[in-house]
Write a protein that holds these residues in place. Structure first.
Motif, short mmCIF file in Angstrom:
data_model
loop_
_atom_site.label_atom_id
_atom_site.label_comp_id
_atom_site.label_asym_id
_atom_site.label_seq_id
_atom_site.Cartn_x
_atom_site.Cartn_y
_atom_site.Cartn_z
N ASP A 175 0.81 -1.22 0.00
CA ASP A 175 0.00 0.00 0.00
C ASP A 175 0.85 1.27 0.00
O ASP A 175 0.71 2.14 -0.84
N LEU A 221 -6.51 3.39 1.02
CA LEU A 221 -6.86 1.96 1.05
C LEU A 221 -7.93 1.68 2.09
O LEU A 221 -7.87 2.15 3.23
N THR A 236 0.26 1.89 7.12
CA THR A 236 -0.96 1.13 6.81
C THR A 236 -1.32 0.28 8.03
O THR A 236 -0.46 -0.35 8.63
N ALA A 290 -7.92 -3.67 6.19
CA ALA A 290 -6.72 -2.86 6.03
C ALA A 290 -7.10 -1.43 5.71
O ALA A 290 -7.98 -1.19 4.88
N LEU A 291 -6.45 -0.48 6.39
CA LEU A 291 -6.71 0.93 6.13
C LEU A 291 -5.39 1.63 5.80
O LEU A 291 -4.40 1.47 6.50
N GLY A 292 -5.40 2.43 4.74
CA GLY A 292 -4.22 3.18 4.35
C GLY A 292 -3.88 4.24 5.38
O GLY A 292 -4.73 4.65 6.17
N SER A 293 -2.63 4.70 5.35
CA SER A 293 -2.19 5.63 6.40
C SER A 293 -2.97 6.94 6.35
O SER A 293 -3.27 7.52 7.39
N LEU A 304 -6.00 7.43 5.56
CA LEU A 304 -7.29 7.20 6.19
C LEU A 304 -7.13 7.07 7.71
O LEU A 304 -7.89 7.66 8.49
#
Ligand SMILES: Nc1nc2c(ncn2[C@@H]2O[C@H](COP(=O)(O)OP(=O)(O)OP(=O)(O)O)[C@@H](O)[C@H]2O)c(=O)[nH]1
Ligand SMILES: [Mg+2]
Lengths: 678, 73
Positions: A427, A527, B49, B60-63, B65
């Motif tokens: 990511d 993401l 992340t 999973a969450l991106g940074s 977010l």
């Protein structure tokens, strides 16, 4: 399969979504399989339709509609979605097919009721006739979870049926589920909220979506979409009702019920994840790059293709047409030990004595026969580049085994659940080029087939991400057929060319995406990805997928190969080929430093890139020349099928820009590398 | 200043205090992440992340977010 998907899309666009439940008399009932991503919808579709659509263990396998007839119904497979809405292109596709459904079979993953029932309640609020298929019941048992099915059915007001799609359990109740589908218990407050809009739209379904702020649906009815606050209110209310329902129906009997996938964890953490990735790549390299593209193909191409198939066919043709056959006996190091020439001015059958001599000489160990026919038509069909000789050898004995190898590996990867985890690990890296981890999915699928991957970009959050990934796919990602030829040619050339190739392609990837990231307006989405559990791939599914994809590949490719070979052959006979070669000569010989015959590869490459590489096979090239040729062919224009799909998905402007861009970049970069290394 | 999700460490159990506004909020609610919910952080990658777990679900969450989600430890 590709064409089928496209065809079924056209079908959808013709069938304008109409008022929710109205079942137009005379037309067949439209049954739509809907549910969250990765819950098994496509397994059900395959079962009901007897057709084949891809089943994989990652969200976003199905991105377009496929339909089929089942008994008195038309049954539709749809892309997975966490709710009916329009956040991505893929969701819009799902939304439209759900809006047009008479009956919705809502597939639910029983392990994730919290997540999945949100969509269920939304479907019920839309006033759709619904039945719920509580899938993954095998996993529920394994994890010692108890679900009170009756209570759930009572709370929802619709039928709830336990199924396990991979164990084929509950399939006998699907007819019951369709026949007994009904409108469930809708929250009273929501009903009141919608009543005004529903009068305009004629159905609660569209009224709800409009209230939830769907601009497109609102436009269809000339009404104003609800605000973000309206949507949030509805969503939060619904979320609370879901939690409430789950609390009443789900019991975990065991504390050990939590799924703990150690391997799954390890793939996420870079310290273990990077070695795992390296290991995966290494296995792929040895399997495809070494085993298949050297050992297996060496056997199938030379022994079966050239040695048996071409030899016998050409020899048969030589019976009836004037021909000269040169036979060379090669030693262990490909050195010529012995050589003889046989002339048959009247054809082989007119001179049985010499024919017999030819036969015994040409069947010795290490013999290679070169047939030259006087007749141009015979040359066109059976000569060195013959439509019926070279093309068949190339397609069946070289490409097919290679492509099978790649598809097999891809199928294992897709079924394991590894891709979403790879997406998570990468990511941050992808953030640098304006993408998020999710982009890994279409890019990885591109190594299988660019055409398919072009459609899968629908799962990405914004238009700019779709543009970046589409460009990456057309410019730098070689599809399996192309990789196959590259692997084959590189296996001859050695390790240094492989490294030069990878570094060059990687550099273009970074440069291209960095530039696009700067140029394209807007911001990319962060993401947000639900991770499926890793599992051991199901052999049956892997083999089935490999077979269907290889079949689809052959079905599509062979026409182009024959047409292409015929075209090249005709150009050769009419001397047009030399005109083209001479035209491109400055570019080919001075700039790319390749023999002028390499220009053949570029016309052939416009048809299909893997076909283009065929133009390189019979030219004597040094290792560095192979490197340059492969780099040029890789960047060069996408095949016709993916070009068409790209135009459809991304529009004329973007499609044509990319197409022209690949021409320029291919020759520019190819030449640049040539100037340095040759 | 409020604590945000990107500050969470692997193994932390945390409560979501405030979600960012806009489309992403709706998407989070849909997936089951709501204000007031307690989840555990099962992985934090070097780039920021984050991977959260709620019951059996891993998300999973991106940074970017993660930085916009306020939490309480
Ligand atoms: N254990 C178990 N696995 C299942 C079951 N049903 C489906 N699967 C697996 O779940 C994964 C997803 O199946 P698909 O049919 O591709 O799911 P889908 O809903 O079509 O997914 P999308 O097209 O991405 O929305 C595959 O790996 C299946 O083998 C089931 O009942 N039990
Ligand atoms: Mg599917």
């Amino acid at each position: 399969m590709k064409t089928e998907t496209i065809a079924s899309e056209n079908l959808l666009s013709k069938q304008k979504p109409t008022n929710g439940n109205s079942n137009k008399s005379g037309s067949r009932t439209k049954v739509v399989l809907a549910g969250n991503p990765n819950v098994g919808k496509s397994v059900f579709f395959n079962h009901l339709s007897g057709m084949y659509v891809d089943v994989s263990n990652f969200p976003g396998t199905t991105v377009s509609i496929t339909s089929a007839q089942y008994k008195n119904y038309n049954i539709y497979d749809s892309p997975g979605t966490y709710g009916v809405s329009a956040f991505t292109e893929e969701e819009k596709v799902a939304r439209d097919v759900i809006l047009s459904a008479d009956v919705v079979l809502n597939v639910v993953n029983s392990l994730h009721l919290h997540r999945d029932l949100f969509l269920t309640l939304q479907l019920i609020e839309m006033g759709k006739k619904v039945s719920v298929l509580l899938n993954f019941s095998d996993e529920v048992k394994k994890n010692k979870i108890k679900i009170d099915v009756e209570k759930l059915s009572q709370l929802l007001g619709v039928e709830v049926i336990e199924t396990s799609a991979i164990k084929k359990e509950g399939f006998d109740k699907l007819d019951f589920a369709i026949e007994n589908s009904r409108i469930g218990n809708c929250d009273q407050k929501v009903k009141e909220l919608l009543s005004d809009t529903a009068k305009i739209t004629g159905s609660e379904a569209e009224a709800l979506l409009i209230k939830e702020g769907d601009v497109e649906v609102a436009k269809r009815h000339n009404s104003d979409p609800g605000t973000v606050d309206d949507r949030e209110y509805l969503y939060i209310q619904r979320r609370n009702r879901v939690n409430n329902i789950v609390d009443q129906v789900e019991f975990e009997n065991s504390t050990k019920g939590i799924i703990f996938s150690k391997l799954g964890r390890m793939t996420l953490n870079p310290f273990t994840g990077i070695p795992i990735l390296a290991f995966v790549l290494l296995v792929i390299y040895f399997f495809v790059g070494d085993l298949i593209s050297q050992r297996v193909v060496d056997y199938t191409e030379n022994e079966i293709g050239v040695g048996i198939f071409e030899y016998n066919l050409k020899s048969l043709v030589a019976d009836y047409t004037p021909s000269t056959i040169t036979v060379e006996i090669l030693g262990e190091n490909d050195d010529v030990i012995d050589s003889r020439s046989f002339e048959f001015p009247q054809g082989k059958s007119e001179n049985p004595e010499l024919a017999e001599k030819f036969k015994s000489f040409s069947t010795k160990d290490g013999s290679v026969s070169d047939f030259v026919y006087e007749n141009p038509i015979a040359t066109l069909f059976f000569g060195e580049f013959g439509v019926l000789t070279m093309t068949i050898t190339y397609l069946l004995f070289l490409l097919l085994p290679l492509v099978l190898g790649f598809y097999f590996i891809m199928a294992i990867l897709e079924d394991s659940g590894y891709l979403p985890r790879l997406a998570t690990m990468l990511d941050r890296t992808l953030n640098r080029i304006g993408l998020n981890g999710k982009a890994v999915i279409p890019i990885m699928l591109g190594f299988g087939c660019i055409t398919m991957a072009n459609i899968t970009t629908r799962i990405l959050g914004t238009n700019r991400e779709r543009s970046i990934v589409t460009a990456i796919l057309q410019f730098v990602i070689p599809c399996s057929a192309q990789l196959a030829v590259i692997a084959f040619l590189l296996a001859r050339a050695g390790t240094v060319p492989l490294l030069i190739f990878m570094v060059t392609i990687f550099t273009i990837l970074i440069t291209l995406s960095t530039i696009l990231n700067r140029l394209l307006p807007g911001e990319s989405s962060p993401l947000l990805l639900d991770l499926p559990t890793m599992k051991i791939p199901q052999l049956r599914n892997v083999l089935k997928k490999t077979f269907f994809r290889a079949y689809g590949f052959m079905k599509e490719a062979y026409v182009w190969f024959f047409v292409g070979a015929l075209g090249i052959g005709l150009m050769q006979i009419t001397n047009l080929l030399s005109v083209w070669q001479n035209l491109l000569e400055p570019l080919t010989t001075n700039w790319l430093k390749l023999p002028k015959e390499a220009a053949n590869a570029f016309i052939m490459g416009m048809v299909r890139r893997d076909f283009g590489a065929a133009g390189l096979f019979d030219i004597q090239l040094s290792a560095m020349q192979i490197t340059v040729a492969i780099i040029t062919i890789t960047i060069f224009v996408p095949c016709i099928a993916s070009f068409v799909v790209m135009l459809k998905e991304r529009g004329w402007k973007e499609g044509i820009s990319i197409w022209i861009g690949t021409w320029i970049t291919a020759f520019f970069i190819g030449g640049l590398v040539a100037q340095i290394i040759i | 200043m409020a604590l945000t999700l990107d500050k969470a460490l692997k193994g932390h159990s945390l409560t979501i205090a405030k979600l960012p506004n806009g489309d992403i909020k709706s998407q989070l609610i849909r997936l089951g992440i709501t204000e007031g919910l307690t989840v555990s952080c099962i992985e934090k990658l070097p780039g920021g992340t984050i991977v959260l777990r709620r019951n059996r679900q891993e998300i999973a969450l991106g940074s970017a977010l993660a930085k916009s989600i306020e939490i309480v430890l």
